[in-house]
Design an enzyme around this catalytic site. Structure first.
Site, PDB file in Angstrom:
ATOM      1  N   CYS A 172       4.954   0.506  10.263  1.00 50.92           N
ATOM      2  CA  CYS A 172       6.102   1.048   9.358  1.00 50.92           C
ATOM      3  C   CYS A 172       6.807   1.916  10.270  1.00 50.92           C
ATOM      4  CB  CYS A 172       5.580   2.061   8.369  1.00 50.92           C
ATOM      5  SG  CYS A 172       4.046   1.268   7.365  1.00 50.92           S
ATOM      6  N   HIS A 178      11.171   5.413   5.258  1.00 52.01           N
ATOM      7  CA  HIS A 178      10.313   4.386   5.041  1.00 52.01           C
ATOM      8  C   HIS A 178      10.029   4.285   3.661  1.00 52.01           C
ATOM      9  CE1 HIS A 178       7.418   1.388   5.005  1.00 52.01           C
ATOM     10  NE2 HIS A 178       6.494   2.128   5.174  1.00 52.01           N
ATOM     11  N   ASN A 200       6.711  -2.254  -0.412  1.00 52.84           N
ATOM     12  CA  ASN A 200       6.682  -1.849   1.213  1.00 52.84           C
ATOM     13  C   ASN A 200       6.673  -3.018   2.262  1.00 52.84           C
ATOM     14  OD1 ASN A 200       6.014  -0.907   3.477  1.00 52.84           O
ATOM     15  ND2 ASN A 200       4.278   0.724   2.912  1.00 52.84           N
TER      16      ASN A 200
HETATM   17  O1  UT7 Z   1       3.445   2.100   4.527  1.00 54.46           O
HETATM   18  C1  UT7 Z   1       2.643   3.101   5.495  1.00 54.46           C
HETATM   19  C2  UT7 Z   1       2.074   4.246   4.633  1.00 54.46           C
HETATM   20  N1  UT7 Z   1       1.532   3.837   3.578  1.00 54.46           N
HETATM   21  C3  UT7 Z   1       1.440   4.843   2.608  1.00 54.46           C
HETATM   22  O2  UT7 Z   1       2.029   5.655   2.690  1.00 54.46           O
HETATM   23  C4  UT7 Z   1       0.621   4.533   1.213  1.00 54.46           C
HETATM   24  C5  UT7 Z   1      -0.054   5.825   0.819  1.00 54.46           C
HETATM   25  N2  UT7 Z   1      -0.938   5.744  -0.297  1.00 54.46           N
HETATM   26  C6  UT7 Z   1      -0.542   5.185  -1.462  1.00 54.46           C
HETATM   27  O3  UT7 Z   1       0.707   5.060  -1.666  1.00 54.46           O
HETATM   28  C7  UT7 Z   1      -1.407   5.459  -2.738  1.00 54.46           C
HETATM   29  O4  UT7 Z   1      -2.747   6.046  -2.078  1.00 54.46           O
HETATM   30  C8  UT7 Z   1      -1.743   4.260  -3.263  1.00 54.46           C
HETATM   31  C9  UT7 Z   1      -0.670   3.605  -3.922  1.00 54.46           C
HETATM   32  C10 UT7 Z   1      -2.103   3.076  -2.435  1.00 54.46           C
HETATM   33  C11 UT7 Z   1      -3.154   4.296  -4.410  1.00 54.46           C
HETATM   34  O5  UT7 Z   1      -2.677   5.370  -5.243  1.00 54.46           O
HETATM   35  P1  UT7 Z   1      -3.637   6.525  -5.602  1.00 54.46           P
HETATM   36  O6  UT7 Z   1      -2.735   7.552  -6.404  1.00 54.46           O
HETATM   37  O7  UT7 Z   1      -3.965   7.104  -4.375  1.00 54.46           O
HETATM   38  O8  UT7 Z   1      -4.919   5.505  -6.193  1.00 54.46           O
HETATM   39  P2  UT7 Z   1      -6.309   5.794  -5.811  1.00 54.46           P
HETATM   40  O9  UT7 Z   1      -6.432   4.894  -4.642  1.00 54.46           O
HETATM   41  O10 UT7 Z   1      -6.622   7.116  -5.772  1.00 54.46           O
HETATM   42  O11 UT7 Z   1      -6.845   5.134  -7.309  1.00 54.46           O
HETATM   43  C12 UT7 Z   1      -7.036   5.773  -8.119  1.00 54.46           C
HETATM   44  C13 UT7 Z   1      -7.682   4.801  -9.345  1.00 54.46           C
HETATM   45  C14 UT7 Z   1      -8.868   4.269  -8.672  1.00 54.46           C
HETATM   46  O12 UT7 Z   1      -9.757   4.128  -9.960  1.00 54.46           O
HETATM   47  P3  UT7 Z   1     -11.006   5.109 -10.273  1.00 54.46           P
HETATM   48  O13 UT7 Z   1     -11.645   5.237  -9.168  1.00 54.46           O
HETATM   49  O14 UT7 Z   1     -10.291   6.464 -10.522  1.00 54.46           O
HETATM   50  O15 UT7 Z   1     -11.619   4.721 -11.697  1.00 54.46           O
HETATM   51  C15 UT7 Z   1      -8.732   2.960  -8.332  1.00 54.46           C
HETATM   52  O16 UT7 Z   1      -9.707   1.884  -8.395  1.00 54.46           O
HETATM   53  O17 UT7 Z   1      -6.714   3.725  -9.562  1.00 54.46           O
HETATM   54  C16 UT7 Z   1      -7.440   2.448  -9.338  1.00 54.46           C
HETATM   55  N3  UT7 Z   1      -6.609   1.461  -8.505  1.00 54.46           N
HETATM   56  C17 UT7 Z   1      -5.938   0.736  -9.385  1.00 54.46           C
HETATM   57  N4  UT7 Z   1      -5.808   0.419 -10.711  1.00 54.46           N
HETATM   58  C18 UT7 Z   1      -4.855  -0.507 -11.010  1.00 54.46           C
HETATM   59  C19 UT7 Z   1      -6.236   1.105  -7.424  1.00 54.46           C
HETATM   60  N5  UT7 Z   1      -5.429   0.006  -7.369  1.00 54.46           N
HETATM   61  C20 UT7 Z   1      -5.076  -0.153  -8.655  1.00 54.46           C
HETATM   62  C21 UT7 Z   1      -4.336  -1.142  -9.066  1.00 54.46           C
HETATM   63  N6  UT7 Z   1      -4.117  -1.297 -10.302  1.00 54.46           N
HETATM   64  N7  UT7 Z   1      -3.442  -1.782  -8.200  1.00 54.46           N
END
Ligand code: UT7
Length: 333
Positions: free
Chosen positions: A114, A260, A290
């Site tokens: 990135c 980014h 992204n």
């Molecule tokens: O480009 C390089 C740098 N990258 C970044 O900076 C990305 C940084 N991270 C993020 O953008 C976020 O962490 C994500 C978008 C990847 C994930 O969002 P989050 O708010 O951190 O969600 P999470 O991983 O904590 O997941 C929350 C919940 C989970 O369910 P439970 O355990 O609470 O029941 C996941 O299983 O959301 C669930 N989940 C989804 N649900 C529906 C994870 N992905 C999905 C999805 N659709 N696509």
């Protein structure tokens, strides 16, 4: 001593639009979740086998060269940034040189995910300031779609990434404007927090043959999302201030900030922390997802084409990603 100016910009994205609704047919997800957590509404995914990372980079480069109003043979160096190259080796820079049918100039590949475009323009800036080259073509291009795990197991990663390419011609100038500074960082202790591990030299062909990774999870990108997010917001802010402080500027002096495009929530958090107005920040992750090394040049080109950047403006570019690596560039337009 020369300054490095961005003389031309261009981008290319594949035609195939994949909406959040389309993704619900592949995995257990929803438009609401994706929009709320990431801001993404749609992304472009290549659906034509002939469209490679180097070819998309070529299309973006052709536009940037045209915009710079120079002949392609005036390019005297190529820097190609990607985490999704056409081949394991050779790099994509030589493929770009071949596609453009230009003379035998040097071609360098940058592997900084990135942050790749920031690293690439930093290298270009040094070559130009030293007087070694006059017109450097810098390209960021990615095809993520083929390597994503498009199932419920891979949903937290696969909904985020999109395909695309952006390019800039960076040229020597005697004027006052140009790249004022660049700032690069890495923290390799977190290398595996956002990574594709296989196949590589830790996992050569002979090992792959005997691989007991039956569900193939090791071959897909892994991201510790929350951890990456928490590090990103801290590093973005640090590296933006590092760039401003270097030129004795304040956050109020920023005409346009382009981060980014990792997650709209990250960008909005930075905007809030820096108390910047909506007109000081440009985001387009809603349309493209992204696109890692391509995200900044695509956004920069769009902002420029929309007349959001004018002469004398202070433009700050900042990136954070896998490695971890992060960096910034401060440009007086
Ligand atoms: O480009 C390089 C740098 N990258 C970044 O900076 C990305 C940084 N991270 C993020 O953008 C976020 O962490 C994500 C978008 C990847 C994930 O969002 P989050 O708010 O951190 O969600 P999470 O991983 O904590 O997941 C929350 C919940 C989970 O369910 P439970 O355990 O609470 O029941 C996941 O299983 O959301 C669930 N989940 C989804 N649900 C529906 C994870 N992905 C999905 C999805 N659709 N696509």
């Amino acid at each position: 001593m020369f300054n490095s100016v961005i003389k031309g910009l261009g981008y290319y994205v594949p035609e195939n639009v994949v909406t959040n609704e389309d993704l619900t047919k592949m995995m257990d997800t929803s438009d609401e979740w994706i929009v709320e957590r990431t801001g993404i509404r749609e992304r472009r995914w290549v659906n034509d086998d002939k469209l490679t990372t180097s070819l998309m980079g070529t299309y973006a480069a052709e536009k940037a060269i045209k915009d710079a109003n120079i002949d392609k043979n005036e390019i005297d160096f190529i820097i190609f940034s990607t985490l999704s190259p056409d081949y394991y080796f050779p790099g994509s820079g030589v493929l770009l040189q071949r596609n453009l049918e230009i003379k035998e100039v040097g071609a360098l590949d940058v592997r900084n995910q990135c942050s790749g475009f920031i690293y690439a323009i930093s290298i270009a800036d040094q070559y130009i300031k030293s007087g070694m080259y006059k017109n450097i073509l810098v390209v960021g291009s990615e095809i993520h779609s083929g390597g994503l795990e498009k199932t419920s197991r891979g949903r937290s990663v696969s909904v985020i990434f999109g395909d695309g390419a952006g390019a800039a011609v960076i040229s020597a100038s005697k004027g006052e404007s140009g790249i004022l500074s660049t700032h690069l960082h890495s923290e390799g202790k977190f290398a595996e927090e956002l990574a594709v591990i296989k196949p590589a030299t830790t996992f050569w062909v002979d090992k792959i043959k005997n691989d007991d990774d039956e569900d193939g999870s090791g071959y897909y990108p892994y991201m510790n999302g929350n951890f990456v997010f928490k590090n990103a917001v801290v590093r973005f802010e640090q590296v933006i201030f590092e760039a401003l402080n270097h030129s004795n500027l304040k956050k109020e002096d920023i005409s346009l900030l382009i981060t980014h495009q990792a997650n709209l929530r990250i960008s909005q958090y930075i905007q809030k922390r820096l108390k910047l107005s909506d007109s000081q920040v440009y985001n387009n992750i809603m349309k493209y997802g992204n696109t890692t090394a391509a995200s900044i040049p695509i956004a920069l080109t769009e902002a420029y084409n929309s007349n959001l950047i004018k002469k004398g403006d202070i433009v700050v570019l900042a990136a954070f990603g896998s490695g971890f690596t992060w960096g910034s560039a401060l440009i007086k337009w």
